[in-house]
Scaffold this active site. Structure first.
Site, short mmCIF file in Angstrom:
data_model
loop_
_atom_site.label_atom_id
_atom_site.label_comp_id
_atom_site.label_asym_id
_atom_site.label_seq_id
_atom_site.Cartn_x
_atom_site.Cartn_y
_atom_site.Cartn_z
N TYR A 83 2.77 44.86 -88.47
CA TYR A 83 2.60 44.27 -89.80
C TYR A 83 3.53 43.06 -89.90
O TYR A 83 3.72 42.36 -88.91
CB TYR A 83 2.82 45.34 -90.88
CG TYR A 83 2.12 44.95 -92.16
CD1 TYR A 83 0.75 44.73 -92.19
CD2 TYR A 83 2.84 44.75 -93.33
CE1 TYR A 83 0.11 44.32 -93.35
CE2 TYR A 83 2.21 44.35 -94.50
CZ TYR A 83 0.84 44.13 -94.50
OH TYR A 83 0.22 43.72 -95.64
N ARG A 135 -4.94 34.48 -100.05
CA ARG A 135 -3.49 34.19 -100.05
C ARG A 135 -2.80 35.18 -99.13
O ARG A 135 -2.22 36.17 -99.57
CB ARG A 135 -2.90 34.26 -101.47
CG ARG A 135 -1.47 33.72 -101.47
CD ARG A 135 -0.89 33.50 -102.83
NE ARG A 135 -0.54 34.75 -103.48
CZ ARG A 135 0.04 34.82 -104.68
NH1 ARG A 135 0.31 33.73 -105.35
NH2 ARG A 135 0.33 35.99 -105.21
N LYS A 153 -2.19 47.06 -92.62
CA LYS A 153 -1.73 47.87 -93.75
C LYS A 153 -2.25 49.30 -93.64
O LYS A 153 -1.53 50.26 -93.92
CB LYS A 153 -2.24 47.22 -95.04
CG LYS A 153 -1.55 47.70 -96.26
CD LYS A 153 -0.89 46.57 -96.98
CE LYS A 153 0.06 47.11 -98.01
NZ LYS A 153 0.75 46.10 -98.76
N GLU A 224 -5.40 43.50 -101.85
CA GLU A 224 -4.25 42.89 -101.17
C GLU A 224 -4.50 41.40 -100.97
O GLU A 224 -5.58 40.98 -100.55
CB GLU A 224 -4.09 43.57 -99.80
CG GLU A 224 -2.90 43.10 -98.99
CD GLU A 224 -1.60 43.77 -99.38
OE1 GLU A 224 -1.64 44.85 -99.99
OE2 GLU A 224 -0.54 43.21 -99.06
N ASP A 225 -3.47 40.62 -101.25
CA ASP A 225 -3.46 39.20 -100.89
C ASP A 225 -4.64 38.40 -101.43
O ASP A 225 -5.23 37.57 -100.72
CB ASP A 225 -3.32 39.03 -99.37
CG ASP A 225 -1.89 39.32 -98.91
OD1 ASP A 225 -1.02 39.54 -99.78
OD2 ASP A 225 -1.64 39.31 -97.70
N ASP A 245 -1.43 46.27 -104.54
CA ASP A 245 -0.07 46.47 -104.01
C ASP A 245 0.84 45.28 -104.28
O ASP A 245 2.03 45.45 -104.52
CB ASP A 245 -0.12 46.77 -102.51
CG ASP A 245 1.25 47.16 -101.99
OD1 ASP A 245 1.86 48.06 -102.60
OD2 ASP A 245 1.73 46.55 -101.04
N ASP A 246 0.27 44.07 -104.26
CA ASP A 246 1.12 42.89 -104.49
C ASP A 246 1.79 42.97 -105.86
O ASP A 246 2.95 42.59 -106.02
CB ASP A 246 0.29 41.60 -104.43
CG ASP A 246 -0.40 41.44 -103.09
OD1 ASP A 246 0.28 41.63 -102.07
OD2 ASP A 246 -1.61 41.17 -103.07
N ASN A 389 11.29 35.82 -101.01
CA ASN A 389 10.87 35.86 -99.60
C ASN A 389 10.45 34.46 -99.16
O ASN A 389 10.02 33.68 -100.00
CB ASN A 389 9.67 36.79 -99.43
CG ASN A 389 10.03 38.23 -99.74
OD1 ASN A 389 11.05 38.72 -99.30
ND2 ASN A 389 9.19 38.89 -100.51
P1 NAD Z 1 6.92 31.31 -109.15
O1 NAD Z 1 6.85 29.99 -108.46
O2 NAD Z 1 5.85 31.70 -110.11
O3 NAD Z 1 8.30 31.43 -109.94
C1 NAD Z 1 9.51 30.87 -109.51
C2 NAD Z 1 10.46 30.84 -110.69
O4 NAD Z 1 11.71 30.34 -110.24
C3 NAD Z 1 10.01 29.94 -111.84
O5 NAD Z 1 10.34 30.54 -113.07
C4 NAD Z 1 10.86 28.70 -111.66
O6 NAD Z 1 11.13 28.01 -112.89
C5 NAD Z 1 12.13 29.31 -111.12
N1 NAD Z 1 12.92 28.33 -110.41
C6 NAD Z 1 12.48 27.43 -109.50
N2 NAD Z 1 13.51 26.63 -109.14
C7 NAD Z 1 14.58 27.04 -109.84
C8 NAD Z 1 15.93 26.61 -109.91
N3 NAD Z 1 16.37 25.60 -109.16
N4 NAD Z 1 16.76 27.26 -110.74
C9 NAD Z 1 16.33 28.29 -111.48
N5 NAD Z 1 15.08 28.73 -111.45
C10 NAD Z 1 14.21 28.11 -110.65
O7 NAD Z 1 7.03 32.37 -107.98
P2 NAD Z 1 6.79 33.94 -108.09
O8 NAD Z 1 5.41 34.28 -107.69
O9 NAD Z 1 7.30 34.41 -109.39
O10 NAD Z 1 7.72 34.45 -106.88
C11 NAD Z 1 9.09 34.14 -106.84
C12 NAD Z 1 9.70 34.73 -105.58
O11 NAD Z 1 9.71 36.14 -105.69
C13 NAD Z 1 8.98 34.43 -104.27
O12 NAD Z 1 9.93 34.03 -103.31
C14 NAD Z 1 8.40 35.73 -103.85
O13 NAD Z 1 8.40 35.87 -102.45
C15 NAD Z 1 9.36 36.68 -104.45
N6 NAD Z 1 8.81 38.00 -104.64
C16 NAD Z 1 9.44 39.01 -104.02
C17 NAD Z 1 9.01 40.28 -104.15
C18 NAD Z 1 9.70 41.40 -103.46
O14 NAD Z 1 9.22 42.47 -103.35
N7 NAD Z 1 10.85 41.19 -102.95
C19 NAD Z 1 7.90 40.54 -104.93
C20 NAD Z 1 7.26 39.48 -105.59
C21 NAD Z 1 7.74 38.21 -105.42
#
Ligand code: NAD
Length: 580
Positions: A83, A135, A153, A224-225, A245-246, A389
């Protein structure tokens, strides 16, 4: 026709005679230890991750039980090869590297006839993972090359929750692709049309959901995705046994670690203050899920919501800051800032004095040494969750979190970080990996016969995950259990999901309502596919057969063949391939 796993070198001589493969495999009967030694040597001889992926893929297709034995024994080492991250490259190169068919493809041109295409799948199905490839991980629209995701998966569903491999269906929708390079690539194996419209996709999905459920009424469908995952979740979550799942798995796994972090921090929920860097769909979604936890801990919705301060690229999200606030941010907008606006994370940290710092901003390194140091000055056990991520976008590394909080922090990240040597001790980072929950959600939904996957079932998966740690894991301040124990964890998660399905009255397996938790656990274990006992099952079947036909199965090939033939004519499906 013998099945591929009938050629397993661990099959007994009796089994070989029964399946008419006697003489078609080398005469020696392998132990699993010897098979594992051979497989790992062959695997290690492959240099690149994609070559290893290909080896494992061939193994899964030629000797499914051996593949899952190997995976069960080496789950930590092999998961990254079957994966993420390796599956990313496998998807990008799916059409280029294609050698053997796996899974089911449904094309837009098949609309109106999906039911009959689905009939072509040769097995009964309990669990499917479906993507339209639009995606794939962070790699954009990969069209039908996205098939690697359902395949990988579902391998994890089998390895981690014992969903039988023959009862899983990898499903990829061929609805065109916006990926021009693929459309023009002569080797691309999908249709070359542009991606269908959202409305066309919706109609297609309506037909697909109905057709899948008509053929397999108990099927659990995991999305998914998809580029825009929300419409399908809203549309189908109350009418079909489905989840995404996302959105839901991710929320649950973060919540599971968060519950443990809050407990271990020693700060009561009502006194927690969580600063979120990132107020996008992930930030707001996760904050909402955590609000639910605070409410279950006795806070009112308003009190729970007030535990959160969200920060985006313009600073603290307040209701009186200049410009229009995006709709999804309004719920958490602060109105207690006395007209002051806070621009940087540092300012917000000084203002809020948070106990918890969550990162969903995609800004690598945004939790600076100064901010981490302040968190440790203000808290005995600061909770630090850099969740963006991949690792390059993580708000801080595990090493920095440990270094600048002097190992006081309770840490979980979205991406993996290596174990760290710190003052003579090995410190392991928590990783909010969805694999802690989705296999158990699927298994719980299957076994309870749930007609839908309710929000309470998702919440229960997180709560159950948080209870799955052993005392020695909690003693090391882990927030998630050892991934090597994933099958045990999945039993606990599945039980939580089953109980929640019962409370919500969406279960169809009513007999499970009146049995104790211990009995449910035993039942779950009993229903889980175990690649180690598949041979025993074959031998057991052979013993039963021997009794049926009035004598022991023969010790020589000729008469075994007679036994085989006689029984097969009697009731083939009872004997051959049923649970194999
Ligand atoms: P998004 O682009 O919708 O949101 C990003 C947010 O960050 C926005 O609110 C933006 O204003 C803010 N941001 C950007 N630059 C900034 C800065 N310089 N200062 C402060 N805030 C800032 O993205 P998303 O879909 O919400 O995903 C965000 C991240 O979360 C991604 O990296 C994704 O991989 C991660 N994520 C992780 C998990 C997990 O399980 N770990 C799950 C979902 C998403």
């Amino acid at each position: 026709m013998p099945s591929p796993s009938d050629f397993d070198t661990a099959n007994s001589i009796e089994a070989r005679k029964y399946t008419r493969t006697y003489g078609l495999t080398p005469p020696g009967v392998d132990t699993f230890a010897k098979q594992e030694q051979r497989c790992l040597a062959l695997l290690n001889a492959r240099k690149t991750p994609i070559e290893k992926y290909q080896y494992l893929s061939v193994l899964r297709n030629t000797n499914v039980h051996l593949f899952y034995r190997l995976l069960a024994n080496n789950v930590k080492e092999l998961t990254p090869l079957i994966y993420t991250p390796t599956v990313g490259e496998a998807c990008q190169r799916w059409s280029e590297l294609f050698t053997h068919a796996e899974g089911l493809y449904l094309s837009y041109e098949d609309r109106g006839h999906l039911h009959s295409v689905i009939q072509n799948w040769p097995h009964d199905v309990e669990m499917t993972v479906v993507t339209d490839g639009s995606r794939i991980l962070g790699l954009g629209d990969l069209g039908i090359n996205g098939m690697g995701i359902p395949v990988g998966k579902l391998s994890l569903y089998t390895a981690c929750a014992g969903i039988h491999p023959m009862r899983t269906l990898p499903l990829c929708l061929d609805l065109g692709t916006s990926n021009k390079a693929f459309r023009e690539d002569p080797l691309y194996l999908g249709s070359r049309r542009d991606k269908v419209t959202a409305e066309e996709e919706k109609e297609f999905l309506d037909e697909m959901m109905a057709a899948l459920t008509e053929r397999w009424p108990g099927i659990v469908i995991q999305y998914e995705d998809f580029k825009n995952p929300f419409p399908s979740l809203e549309r189908y979550q109350n009418t079909y046994t489905m989840f995404n799942d996302d959105i839901q798995g991710t929320g649950a796994v973060i919540l599971g670690g968060f519950i443990n972090a809050v407990k271990q921090s020693g700060v009561a929920p009502k006194d927690q203050r969580a600063v979120f860097l990132g107020a996008g769909s992930a930030g707001v979604g996760v904050a909402k899920q955590l609000t639910e936890f605070f409410m279950k801990e006795g806070l009112s919705e308003d009190e729970a919501k007030k535990r959160f301060w969200l920060v985006d690229s313009q600073g603290l999200v307040t209701s009186d800051r200049p410009g229009k606030l995006a709709d999804h941010k309004v719920y958490f907008a602060r109105d207690d800032n006395d007209g002051k606006q806070y621009k940087s994370l540092e300012e917000v940290v000084e203002y809020v004095k948070p106990t918890i710092l969550m990162g969903l901003s995609t800004i690598g390194g945004a939790f600076t040494p100064k901010i981490l140091t302040r968190m440790a000055e203000m808290n005995d056990r600061p909770v630090i969750f850099p969740l963006s991520n991949p690792s390059s976008k993580s708000e801080c590394t595990f090493e920095d979190a440990i270094k600048y909080t002097n190992a006081k922090c309770l840490f979980a990240s979205g991406s993996p970080f290596p174990t760290l040597q710190w003052q003579g001790k090995d410190l392991s980072p928590g990783q909010g990996n969805n694999v802690y929950v989705f296999p158990g959600i699927g298994l719980g939904a299957i076994l309870s016969g749930a007609v839908s996957v309710t929000q309470n079932m998702i919440y229960a998966s997180a709560e159950a995950l948080s209870t799955s740690l052993l005392p020695e894991e909690t003693a090391q301040n882990w927030l998630y259990p050892d991934i090597a124990r994933i099958r045990d964890v999945s039993v606990i998660v599945a039980r939580g999901v089953i109980r929640a399905a019962q409370k919500d009255r969406v279960d169809r397996e009513l007999a499970l309502r009146n049995i104790s938790d211990e009995e449910i656990d035993e039942y779950i274990r009993h229903r889980m596919y175990d690649p180690y006992t598949e041979h025993e099952k074959v031998d057991e079947q052979l013993r039963e057969l021997a009794q049926l036909v009035g004598g022991p199965t023969s010790s020589h090939a000729g008469s075994a063949t007679t036994t085989h033939g006689a029984v097969r004519n009697g009731n083939p499906s009872d004997v051959v391939g049923k649970e194999r």
